[in-house]
Design an enzyme around this catalytic site. Structure first.
Site, PDB file in Angstrom:
ATOM      1  N   ALA A  18      -0.401   6.619 -11.108  1.00 56.07           N
ATOM      2  CA  ALA A  18       0.987   7.092 -11.033  1.00 56.07           C
ATOM      3  C   ALA A  18       1.737   6.787 -12.332  1.00 56.07           C
ATOM      4  O   ALA A  18       2.423   7.653 -12.893  1.00 56.07           O
ATOM      5  CB  ALA A  18       1.699   6.456  -9.846  1.00 56.07           C
ATOM      6  N   THR A  45      -6.411   1.994  -8.753  1.00 55.33           N
ATOM      7  CA  THR A  45      -6.946   3.250  -9.287  1.00 55.33           C
ATOM      8  C   THR A  45      -8.361   3.047  -9.821  1.00 55.33           C
ATOM      9  O   THR A  45      -9.264   3.833  -9.546  1.00 55.33           O
ATOM     10  CB  THR A  45      -6.030   3.774 -10.415  1.00 55.33           C
ATOM     11  OG1 THR A  45      -4.719   3.980  -9.866  1.00 55.33           O
ATOM     12  CG2 THR A  45      -6.550   5.070 -10.986  1.00 55.33           C
ATOM     13  N   GLU A 115     -14.738  13.738   3.929  1.00 59.80           N
ATOM     14  CA  GLU A 115     -14.340  12.411   4.419  1.00 59.80           C
ATOM     15  C   GLU A 115     -13.648  12.557   5.758  1.00 59.80           C
ATOM     16  O   GLU A 115     -13.316  13.678   6.180  1.00 59.80           O
ATOM     17  CB  GLU A 115     -13.430  11.711   3.404  1.00 59.80           C
ATOM     18  CG  GLU A 115     -14.187  11.248   2.172  1.00 59.80           C
ATOM     19  CD  GLU A 115     -13.367  10.373   1.253  1.00 59.80           C
ATOM     20  OE1 GLU A 115     -12.130  10.427   1.299  1.00 59.80           O
ATOM     21  OE2 GLU A 115     -13.974   9.631   0.474  1.00 59.80           O
ATOM     22  N   HIS A 231      -8.926  -0.252   6.178  1.00 52.82           N
ATOM     23  CA  HIS A 231     -10.151   0.524   6.004  1.00 52.82           C
ATOM     24  C   HIS A 231     -11.203  -0.036   6.949  1.00 52.82           C
ATOM     25  O   HIS A 231     -11.390  -1.247   7.014  1.00 52.82           O
ATOM     26  CB  HIS A 231     -10.637   0.452   4.552  1.00 52.82           C
ATOM     27  CG  HIS A 231     -11.595   1.553   4.226  1.00 52.82           C
ATOM     28  ND1 HIS A 231     -12.887   1.573   4.690  1.00 52.82           N
ATOM     29  CD2 HIS A 231     -11.438   2.691   3.520  1.00 52.82           C
ATOM     30  CE1 HIS A 231     -13.470   2.675   4.274  1.00 52.82           C
ATOM     31  NE2 HIS A 231     -12.617   3.375   3.560  1.00 52.82           N
ATOM     32  N   ARG A 277      -8.922   6.805  10.347  1.00 56.00           N
ATOM     33  CA  ARG A 277      -9.267   5.417  10.007  1.00 56.00           C
ATOM     34  C   ARG A 277      -8.764   4.392  11.014  1.00 56.00           C
ATOM     35  O   ARG A 277      -9.444   3.408  11.307  1.00 56.00           O
ATOM     36  CB  ARG A 277      -8.699   5.077   8.630  1.00 56.00           C
ATOM     37  CG  ARG A 277      -9.471   5.725   7.546  1.00 56.00           C
ATOM     38  CD  ARG A 277      -8.948   5.368   6.197  1.00 56.00           C
ATOM     39  NE  ARG A 277      -9.837   5.975   5.219  1.00 56.00           N
ATOM     40  CZ  ARG A 277      -9.636   5.969   3.913  1.00 56.00           C
ATOM     41  NH1 ARG A 277      -8.573   5.382   3.421  1.00 56.00           N
ATOM     42  NH2 ARG A 277     -10.491   6.538   3.102  1.00 56.00           N
ATOM     43  N   HIS A 340      -6.037  -1.970   3.339  1.00 55.31           N
ATOM     44  CA  HIS A 340      -6.478  -1.057   2.292  1.00 55.31           C
ATOM     45  C   HIS A 340      -5.336  -0.334   1.593  1.00 55.31           C
ATOM     46  O   HIS A 340      -5.355  -0.160   0.376  1.00 55.31           O
ATOM     47  CB  HIS A 340      -7.416  -0.036   2.939  1.00 55.31           C
ATOM     48  CG  HIS A 340      -8.073   0.893   1.976  1.00 55.31           C
ATOM     49  ND1 HIS A 340      -8.793   0.436   0.889  1.00 55.31           N
ATOM     50  CD2 HIS A 340      -8.148   2.248   1.934  1.00 55.31           C
ATOM     51  CE1 HIS A 340      -9.265   1.480   0.224  1.00 55.31           C
ATOM     52  NE2 HIS A 340      -8.879   2.586   0.819  1.00 55.31           N
ATOM     53  N   GLU A 364       1.461   4.319  -4.868  1.00 57.53           N
ATOM     54  CA  GLU A 364       1.404   3.551  -3.622  1.00 57.53           C
ATOM     55  C   GLU A 364       2.669   2.724  -3.387  1.00 57.53           C
ATOM     56  O   GLU A 364       3.000   2.400  -2.245  1.00 57.53           O
ATOM     57  CB  GLU A 364       0.154   2.663  -3.630  1.00 57.53           C
ATOM     58  CG  GLU A 364      -0.166   2.124  -2.248  1.00 57.53           C
ATOM     59  CD  GLU A 364      -1.524   1.466  -2.142  1.00 57.53           C
ATOM     60  OE1 GLU A 364      -2.422   1.754  -2.958  1.00 57.53           O
ATOM     61  OE2 GLU A 364      -1.689   0.648  -1.208  1.00 57.53           O
ATOM     62  N   ARG A 375      -2.541   7.594   6.287  1.00 54.77           N
ATOM     63  CA  ARG A 375      -2.904   8.423   5.135  1.00 54.77           C
ATOM     64  C   ARG A 375      -4.242   9.110   5.350  1.00 54.77           C
ATOM     65  O   ARG A 375      -5.212   8.498   5.801  1.00 54.77           O
ATOM     66  CB  ARG A 375      -3.004   7.512   3.908  1.00 54.77           C
ATOM     67  CG  ARG A 375      -3.526   8.169   2.676  1.00 54.77           C
ATOM     68  CD  ARG A 375      -3.698   7.137   1.581  1.00 54.77           C
ATOM     69  NE  ARG A 375      -4.804   6.251   1.872  1.00 54.77           N
ATOM     70  CZ  ARG A 375      -5.916   6.161   1.151  1.00 54.77           C
ATOM     71  NH1 ARG A 375      -6.087   6.909   0.083  1.00 54.77           N
ATOM     72  NH2 ARG A 375      -6.866   5.311   1.467  1.00 54.77           N
TER      73      ARG A 375
HETATM   74  C1  LIG Z   1     -11.248  -0.216  -3.259  1.00 54.12           C
HETATM   75  C2  LIG Z   1     -10.317   0.973  -3.165  1.00 54.12           C
HETATM   76  C3  LIG Z   1     -10.843   2.247  -3.034  1.00 54.12           C
HETATM   77  C4  LIG Z   1      -9.988   3.357  -2.951  1.00 54.12           C
HETATM   78  N1  LIG Z   1     -10.532   4.605  -2.871  1.00 54.12           N
HETATM   79  C5  LIG Z   1      -9.697   5.680  -2.920  1.00 54.12           C
HETATM   80  C6  LIG Z   1     -10.224   7.004  -2.988  1.00 54.12           C
HETATM   81  O1  LIG Z   1     -11.428   7.205  -3.006  1.00 54.12           O
HETATM   82  N2  LIG Z   1      -9.337   8.041  -3.038  1.00 54.12           N
HETATM   83  C7  LIG Z   1      -7.988   7.858  -3.024  1.00 54.12           C
HETATM   84  O2  LIG Z   1      -7.229   8.836  -3.069  1.00 54.12           O
HETATM   85  N3  LIG Z   1      -7.466   6.596  -2.970  1.00 54.12           N
HETATM   86  C8  LIG Z   1      -8.288   5.526  -2.930  1.00 54.12           C
HETATM   87  N4  LIG Z   1      -7.756   4.266  -2.901  1.00 54.12           N
HETATM   88  C9  LIG Z   1      -6.295   4.113  -2.981  1.00 54.12           C
HETATM   89  C10 LIG Z   1      -5.841   4.419  -4.408  1.00 54.12           C
HETATM   90  O3  LIG Z   1      -6.787   3.908  -5.308  1.00 54.12           O
HETATM   91  C11 LIG Z   1      -4.490   3.787  -4.695  1.00 54.12           C
HETATM   92  O4  LIG Z   1      -3.580   4.060  -3.684  1.00 54.12           O
HETATM   93  C12 LIG Z   1      -3.932   4.326  -6.017  1.00 54.12           C
HETATM   94  O5  LIG Z   1      -4.891   4.194  -7.045  1.00 54.12           O
HETATM   95  C13 LIG Z   1      -2.648   3.595  -6.372  1.00 54.12           C
HETATM   96  O6  LIG Z   1      -2.284   3.984  -7.667  1.00 54.12           O
HETATM   97  P1  LIG Z   1      -0.949   3.395  -8.288  1.00 54.12           P
HETATM   98  O7  LIG Z   1      -0.836   4.005  -9.646  1.00 54.12           O
HETATM   99  O8  LIG Z   1       0.155   3.574  -7.343  1.00 54.12           O
HETATM  100  O9  LIG Z   1      -1.220   1.819  -8.381  1.00 54.12           O
HETATM  101  P2  LIG Z   1      -2.427   0.988  -9.056  1.00 54.12           P
HETATM  102  O10 LIG Z   1      -3.538   1.853  -9.505  1.00 54.12           O
HETATM  103  O11 LIG Z   1      -2.777  -0.123  -8.132  1.00 54.12           O
HETATM  104  O12 LIG Z   1      -1.732   0.366 -10.323  1.00 54.12           O
HETATM  105  C14 LIG Z   1      -0.741  -0.635 -10.195  1.00 54.12           C
HETATM  106  C15 LIG Z   1      -0.329  -1.085 -11.581  1.00 54.12           C
HETATM  107  O13 LIG Z   1       0.861  -1.861 -11.480  1.00 54.12           O
HETATM  108  C16 LIG Z   1       0.738  -3.020 -12.285  1.00 54.12           C
HETATM  109  N5  LIG Z   1       1.629  -4.054 -11.736  1.00 54.12           N
HETATM  110  C17 LIG Z   1       1.751  -4.475 -10.464  1.00 54.12           C
HETATM  111  N6  LIG Z   1       2.700  -5.430 -10.374  1.00 54.12           N
HETATM  112  C18 LIG Z   1       3.185  -5.611 -11.624  1.00 54.12           C
HETATM  113  C19 LIG Z   1       4.165  -6.464 -12.180  1.00 54.12           C
HETATM  114  N7  LIG Z   1       4.852  -7.366 -11.445  1.00 54.12           N
HETATM  115  N8  LIG Z   1       4.415  -6.384 -13.515  1.00 54.12           N
HETATM  116  C20 LIG Z   1       3.726  -5.506 -14.294  1.00 54.12           C
HETATM  117  N9  LIG Z   1       2.772  -4.668 -13.806  1.00 54.12           N
HETATM  118  C21 LIG Z   1       2.513  -4.723 -12.487  1.00 54.12           C
HETATM  119  C22 LIG Z   1      -0.721  -3.366 -12.207  1.00 54.12           C
HETATM  120  O14 LIG Z   1      -1.076  -4.227 -13.271  1.00 54.12           O
HETATM  121  C23 LIG Z   1      -1.338  -1.960 -12.286  1.00 54.12           C
HETATM  122  O15 LIG Z   1      -1.420  -1.560 -13.638  1.00 54.12           O
HETATM  123  C24 LIG Z   1      -8.593   3.156  -2.976  1.00 54.12           C
HETATM  124  C25 LIG Z   1      -8.066   1.872  -3.098  1.00 54.12           C
HETATM  125  C26 LIG Z   1      -8.922   0.777  -3.204  1.00 54.12           C
HETATM  126  C27 LIG Z   1      -8.344  -0.584  -3.344  1.00 54.12           C
END
Ligand SMILES: Cc1cc2nc3c(=O)[nH]c(=O)nc-3n(C[C@H](O)[C@H](O)[C@H](O)COP(=O)(O)OP(=O)(O)OC[C@H]3O[C@@H](n4cnc5c(N)ncnc54)[C@H](O)[C@@H]3O)c2cc1C
Length: 523
Positions: A18, A45, A115, A231, A277, A340, A364, A375
């Protein structure tokens, strides 16, 4: 000690799908600073395995993707948000491909996996089961080509600064342990999930819900916090992390078995192992409890599937399990459910705007209502792309409302030294409490107990000085808000299941919960 002041046009907290996607959208409009609290590769991610959903195959339609998304959401999806998600999905994927993302193909044609709760094969995947890693690689590579974007690792955001009701800056602890205040025209929270609230989670250590807690302290509304997805299948070995065993394994035909080796899912749902799920997670918990064993486990069984194909399709899962001496092509995999995904978060509109001026959220950390009460698998990487893009686009307008001058914010003395034992003890207490009292199966009395204990923990936490203490403070607040929201929702819906209210109550609760300060309402 006064904090150092610096400034940027746009500040993005979080470098997952994101945050990076929003940064790319913002780059033509001004200077973009992206912060990550650890390495860029330390995010959900990076760990996403199964894939990303989009109605791109010949047999698929956008309307079917929408129907499946709404179905999984159990009546509570925001239909406008869900429509945006599925309609903008194909374009977002094409963009990703144009930036170098290598999705798996059969010859030149993209291949689509299946899925749970998807009515069509529509899950794009990369390097078998490393989809998130490949998307992150491509987004980060693209971001690095844009001069306006700076990405800083190990910068921990503590809190938002507001002036005259508008977010105008963020307090951070930088990689050298120094406090800084960074002002910006607009701030995007892309901080990911809060799986670390629970004793068993698939989420990486960074997933402590910092953005949600920061938004709460800044007065933003939060929504749908009671909906935490568990999950069904995480590797369950005593000393191993709860490594995710992707739903795509069940999509390929893997079965769940109980301790008597009986396949049990058909007795719980007509879709068997591919049921939603929450249904699968509760069925497993029921089988575990039924067994009366001291440390019961369930199993995922792939042994009937083609071994060569499994190794090729799931190389990461295969090699990770091999590290623990489990050959998934010949042996059963011990599993249990694990926290999850957070469906709720900072309440936003379709452009990523929160209820506080100058503050946005995407991915997220945000609560767009797109997932409703549960979801649909593989919709969250997509959510990060679609709503990260939209938030970035909207934030460009904020340059017209430049940041106000931010005064120095006095800081408490800070030490980034070793984590004091009591903080870890408190975090473990929070995680155990949430798992037992606010987890897969909930009761009113359990939730009240959790709330009371979390309120009492405040006194023990005291004033935060280092990163881990700030995380503990955020976990406690998030736990409290999840438990309060779960107590207020006196029904069962999607991922929220209460034995004292086992049915839907559409008359009262076909609505989103909204946390505004101490108040929880439904709208
Ligand atoms: C094991 C696993 C498998 C998954 N498989 C899938 C899948 O196959 N398909 C799917 O659609 N989704 C899947 N998901 C869910 C999906 O990966 C996540 O919902 C999505 O990647 C979230 O993206 P995001 O950019 O919101 O956050 P994230 O990718 O979690 O990034 C969060 C960022 O915020 C930063 N951050 C957090 N707090 C702070 C702070 N206080 N100060 C500075 N930086 C901070 C972190 O360092 C990180 O860079 C999976 C999740 C997991 C855990």
């Amino acid at each position: 000690m006064p904090a150092t002041l610096s400034e940027t046009d746009f500040l993005i907290i979080g470098a997952g799908v994101a945050g990076l996607r929003a940064a790319i959208e913002l780059a033509p409009a001004g200077r973009v600073l992206v912060l990550a609290k650890r390495e860029v590769t330390d995010s959900s991610t990076q760990y996403a395995q199964g894939g990303i959903a989009a109605a791109l195959s010949d047999e698929d339609e956008i309307s079917l993707h929408l129907q499946d998304t709404l179905g999984a959401g159990d009546g509570l999806c925001n239909p406008d948000a869900a429509k945006v998600l599925v309609e903008e999905a194909p374009q977002c994927i094409e963009e990703l491909i144009s930036w170098g993302t290598q999705f798996d193909r059969d010859g030149t044609k993209l291949t689509f996996g299946r899925e749970g709760a998807h009515s069509r094969n529509r899950i794009l995947h990369a390097h078998g089961d490393s989809t998130g890693r490949e998307i992150l690689r491509a987004l980060y590579a693209k971001a690095k080509t844009l001069n306006q974007i700076s990405v800083r690792e190990f910068e921990f955001s503590i809190d938002l600064v507001t002036e005259a009701g508008r977010v105008c800056a963020v307090q951070v602890i930088d990689e050298h342990g120094q406090h800084r205040t960074i002002r910006a025209s607009a701030v995007l929270l892309a901080t990911g999930g809060m799986g670390q609230l629970y004793a068993n989670t698939t989420n990486p250590s960074v997933a402590t819900g910092d953005g949600v807690a920061m938004a709460y302290r800044a007065g933003a509304e939060l929504t749908d916090l009671e909906f935490i997805q568990f999950h069904p299948t995480a590797l369950y070995l005593k000393k191993a992390p709860r490594f995710l065993l992707s739903e795509a394994l069940r999509g390929e035909g893997a079965h769940l078995r109980n301790m008597e080796m009986t396949r049990f899912m058909p007795k719980y749902h007509s879709m068997g192992e591919l049921a939603p799920r929450d249904v699968v997670a509760r069925a497993i918990m029921h089988e575990l409890e039924r067994s009366r064993a001291k440390d019961p486990i369930a199993y995922l069984d792939l042994t009937d599937l083609d071994a060569g194909y499994i190794q090729k399709r799931f190389p990461r899962i295969y090699s990770t399990c091999m590290q623990y001496n489990i050959d998934i092509t010949t042996e059963l995999i011990p599993i249990r459910p694990a926290a999850h995904y957070a469906m709720g978060g900072v309440r936003t509109d379709l452009q990523g705007r929160s209820t506080v001026p100058g503050l946005y959220a995407a991915g997220e950390a945000a609560g767009t209502g797109v997932h409703g009460a549960n979801r649909l698998a593989s919709n969250s990487l997509l959510e990060g792309l679609v709503f990260g893009t939209r938030a970035g686009r909207k934030m460009r307008d904020e340059l017209k409302s430049p940041a106000q001058s931010v005064k120095d914010v006095p800081q408490a003395a800070y030490s980034d030294g070793p984590v004091p034992v009591p903080v870890e003890v408190i975090i473990t207490q929070i995680q155990d409490l949430m798992w037992k009292q606010a987890g897969i199966v909930r009761t009113g009395s359990g939730l009240k107990q959790a709330i009371k204990s979390l309120e009492e923990l405040d006194a023990q936490l005291g004033h935060a000085h280092n990163r881990r203490e700030f995380e503990a403070r955020n976990l406690r607040i998030n736990g409290l808000l999840v438990a309060r929201s779960a107590l207020a929702r006196e029904e069962s819906r999607g991922a929220h299941y209460r034995t004292d209210f086992p049915d839907h109550n559409d008359a009262k609760f076909l609505k989103h919960s909204v946390v505004a300060g101490e108040k929880i309402s439904f709208s």
